[in-house]
Design a protein around this motif. Structure first.
Motif, PDB file in Angstrom:
ATOM      1  N   LYS A 129      28.998  53.680  22.663  1.00 33.57           N
ATOM      2  CA  LYS A 129      28.126  53.919  23.820  1.00 33.57           C
ATOM      3  C   LYS A 129      26.706  53.426  23.573  1.00 33.57           C
ATOM      4  CE  LYS A 129      30.701  57.938  25.483  1.00 33.57           C
ATOM      5  NZ  LYS A 129      30.732  59.422  25.561  1.00 33.57           N
ATOM      6  N   LEU A 130      26.212  53.633  22.333  1.00 31.81           N
ATOM      7  CA  LEU A 130      24.829  53.278  22.010  1.00 31.81           C
ATOM      8  C   LEU A 130      24.709  51.878  21.416  1.00 31.81           C
ATOM      9  CD1 LEU A 130      23.618  56.643  20.396  1.00 31.81           C
ATOM     10  CD2 LEU A 130      23.231  55.840  22.733  1.00 31.81           C
ATOM     11  N   ASP A 131      25.862  51.234  21.196  1.00 31.59           N
ATOM     12  CA  ASP A 131      25.887  49.902  20.565  1.00 31.59           C
ATOM     13  C   ASP A 131      25.171  49.914  19.212  1.00 31.59           C
ATOM     14  OD1 ASP A 131      26.580  47.226  20.350  1.00 31.59           O
ATOM     15  OD2 ASP A 131      24.696  46.540  21.262  1.00 31.59           O
ATOM     16  N   VAL A 132      25.545  50.895  18.383  1.00 30.89           N
ATOM     17  CA  VAL A 132      24.980  51.048  17.031  1.00 30.89           C
ATOM     18  C   VAL A 132      26.018  50.586  16.024  1.00 30.89           C
ATOM     19  CG1 VAL A 132      24.143  52.714  15.326  1.00 30.89           C
ATOM     20  CG2 VAL A 132      23.478  52.944  17.716  1.00 30.89           C
ATOM     21  N   LYS A 133      25.571  49.888  14.984  1.00 35.38           N
ATOM     22  CA  LYS A 133      26.493  49.297  14.014  1.00 35.38           C
ATOM     23  C   LYS A 133      26.483  49.983  12.646  1.00 35.38           C
ATOM     24  CE  LYS A 133      27.288  46.050  17.056  1.00 35.38           C
ATOM     25  NZ  LYS A 133      28.542  46.139  17.871  1.00 35.38           N
ATOM     26  N   THR A 134      25.579  50.960  12.440  1.00 35.39           N
ATOM     27  CA  THR A 134      25.427  51.561  11.108  1.00 35.39           C
ATOM     28  C   THR A 134      25.413  53.079  11.203  1.00 35.39           C
ATOM     29  OG1 THR A 134      24.123  49.663  10.377  1.00 35.39           O
ATOM     30  CG2 THR A 134      23.974  51.655   9.031  1.00 35.39           C
ATOM     31  N   VAL A 135      26.102  53.726  10.248  1.00 36.90           N
ATOM     32  CA  VAL A 135      26.136  55.183  10.141  1.00 36.90           C
ATOM     33  C   VAL A 135      25.636  55.576   8.748  1.00 36.90           C
ATOM     34  CG1 VAL A 135      27.569  57.251  10.278  1.00 36.90           C
ATOM     35  CG2 VAL A 135      28.155  55.251  11.637  1.00 36.90           C
ATOM     36  N   VAL A 136      24.743  56.574   8.708  1.00 39.12           N
ATOM     37  CA  VAL A 136      24.175  57.012   7.429  1.00 39.12           C
ATOM     38  C   VAL A 136      24.540  58.476   7.186  1.00 39.12           C
ATOM     39  CG1 VAL A 136      22.085  57.257   6.050  1.00 39.12           C
ATOM     40  CG2 VAL A 136      22.236  55.419   7.743  1.00 39.12           C
ATOM     41  N   PHE A 137      25.156  58.748   6.036  1.00 40.75           N
ATOM     42  CA  PHE A 137      25.571  60.105   5.657  1.00 40.75           C
ATOM     43  C   PHE A 137      24.575  60.709   4.666  1.00 40.75           C
ATOM     44  CE2 PHE A 137      29.408  58.595   7.486  1.00 40.75           C
ATOM     45  CZ  PHE A 137      30.264  59.666   7.707  1.00 40.75           C
ATOM     46  N   ASP A 138      24.438  62.042   4.709  1.00 38.55           N
ATOM     47  CA  ASP A 138      23.545  62.707   3.753  1.00 38.55           C
ATOM     48  C   ASP A 138      24.303  63.274   2.556  1.00 38.55           C
ATOM     49  OD1 ASP A 138      24.821  64.912   4.826  1.00 38.55           O
ATOM     50  OD2 ASP A 138      22.984  66.096   5.066  1.00 38.55           O
TER      51      ASP A 138
END
Length: 411
Positions: A64-73
């Motif tokens: 939906k947001l056209d985001v390509k990267t996910v960051v985990f903590d």
């Protein structure tokens, strides 16, 4: 700015505000968090770390947001990273990789660059084995033996060789630091410790503005604004000191990162006093617990410690701060307040002089360097001149008492 989705994973006991820390690190890395996903878990999912339902939720939001990267903590295993990327078709960054990336951006000196490279290699080494094991399971072993194993061993040997080379270079740099420390032996050294963004560099710069002549250290409202240890000379009238700013603390470091981080703090072993800077606006208990453990791990011995509760100007519940470190030496302040910086200086001088010894010294006119040192670094109560030299009445530090004992008149 690169846009990312941040994923916070909690257990039931963790502070729900820790999402702020991940968002700050993402900003420091030059990216922007456009969505926040969180999950409380009691048991880690071996495939994805988080639940498969959450993985699908992230996948939908990313589309939906056209985001390509996910960051985990959290730190993810090689197989978890691979599974997440295959399932979501996104680039996945875990906690350790994010911090290493920031470290690599912020390192300026040769030493800090080598230490970050060493941490990166030590992080990669065990993951090569995990990654090869994962490939073997996925393909049933076909095509993963023979040349594949040879390549694996070649990669491992190359990394081990690089690690040894960097460790040798760091040893040589340490020899140079020993020489630099010897040149400062006559000056009392104070080390600043604290979480990243607690205000260490700001305090040092404010001190320099009032009591120093050397250039300011880099300071910014970012986590890990600098990774370099900076030492500056200050003149508190007749009390001359050096103040050393150290790398900021952060929670949840991997073993490799924590070991690398602790080596950057080795300088505090050689300090005469520690200033522990606490960000009064954020989770004081965790800061104190983490810093105390690091001090114990490094084994700094018996040193004076002054706890500086900073950022008092942005704290609403000041009574909550006052209960901390009831029996310790402490001061409450804001680094933005010039009067507070003056109070901090006076508190430091009072602590330095607490263990001074009252003496009478007789120094020959021929020992001009020693006389100059004593006159420049101490407030002399009385001076008498005779044919042989000058007789001085003053209070002197234990270190200088032992060093210049031959000039001290005994009763």
């Amino acid at each position: 700015m690169q846009e990312v989705i941040q994923v916070n994973v909690y257990n039931e006991k963790e502070n729900p505000n820790k999402s702020f820390e991940l968002e700050s690190l993402i900003n420091t890395a030059g990216a922007k968090s456009v969505a926040k996903i969180s999950q409380v878990i009691n048991k880690v999912n071996p495939s994805y770390y988080i639940g498969s339902g959450k993985v699908e939720e992230i996948e939908d939001i990313a589309k939906k947001l056209d985001v390509k990267t996910v960051v985990f903590d959290v730190e993810l295993s090689a197989s978890q990273l691979r599974n997440l990327e295959e399932k979501m078709k996104l680039h996945v960054v875990d906690w350790t990789t994010l911090i290493l990336d920031i470290f690599a951006q912020r390192a300026n000196t040769k030493e800090s660059k080598l230490k970050i490279k060493l941490a990166q290699l030590k992080y990669q080494l065990p993951r090569i084995n995990k990654w090869f094991s994962y490939l073997s399971r996925q393909s049933g072993g076909i095509g993963t033996r023979g040349p594949g194993e040879t390549m694996l061993e070649t990669d491992k040997r190359a990394i081990i060789r690089d690690i040894r080379s960097i460790e040798e270079k760091l040893k040589n740099l340490e020899k140079t630091k020993v020489v630099n420390r010897k040149s400062r032996e006559d000056i009392l050294n104070i080390s600043l410790l604290g979480y990243t963004n607690a205000g260490k560099s700001t305090i040092l710069n404010q001190m320099l503005k009032l009591y120093g002549k050397e250039k300011y250290v880099y300071s910014d409202d970012l986590l890990f604004a600098t990774l370099d240890t900076s030492t500056r000379r200050l003149d508190f009238s007749n009390t001359k000191v050096t103040l050393t700013d150290t790398v900021g603390f952060i929670d949840n470091l991997s073993k490799e990162l924590n070991d690398s981080f602790l080596t950057t703090l080795e300088e505090i072993k050689f300090a005469d006093m520690l200033l522990v800077i606490i960000d009064s606006s954020y989770d004081i208990e965790t800061q104190l617990k983490t810093i105390d453990k690091a001090i114990d791990d490094i084994d700094v011995g018996e040193k004076k410690i002054l706890y500086v509760f900073n950022k008092l100007d942005i704290v609403d519940d000041k009574m909550n701060i006052l209960i901390n470190r009831a029996k310790a030496e402490k001061i409450y302040m804001s680094a933005r307040d010039k009067n507070d910086i003056v109070r901090l200086k006076e508190k430091i001088v009072d602590l330095i002089k607490e263990e001074y010894i009252k003496v009478i010294m007789e120094i020959s006119y021929k020992d001009g360097k020693i006389l100059d040192y004593i006159m420049s670094n101490y407030d002399v109560d009385n001076k008498d001149y005779n044919n042989d030299g000058i007789v001085l009445k003053l209070n002197i530090s234990k270190k200088d008492y032992n060093k210049y004992e031959r000039y001290i008149k005994k009763n």
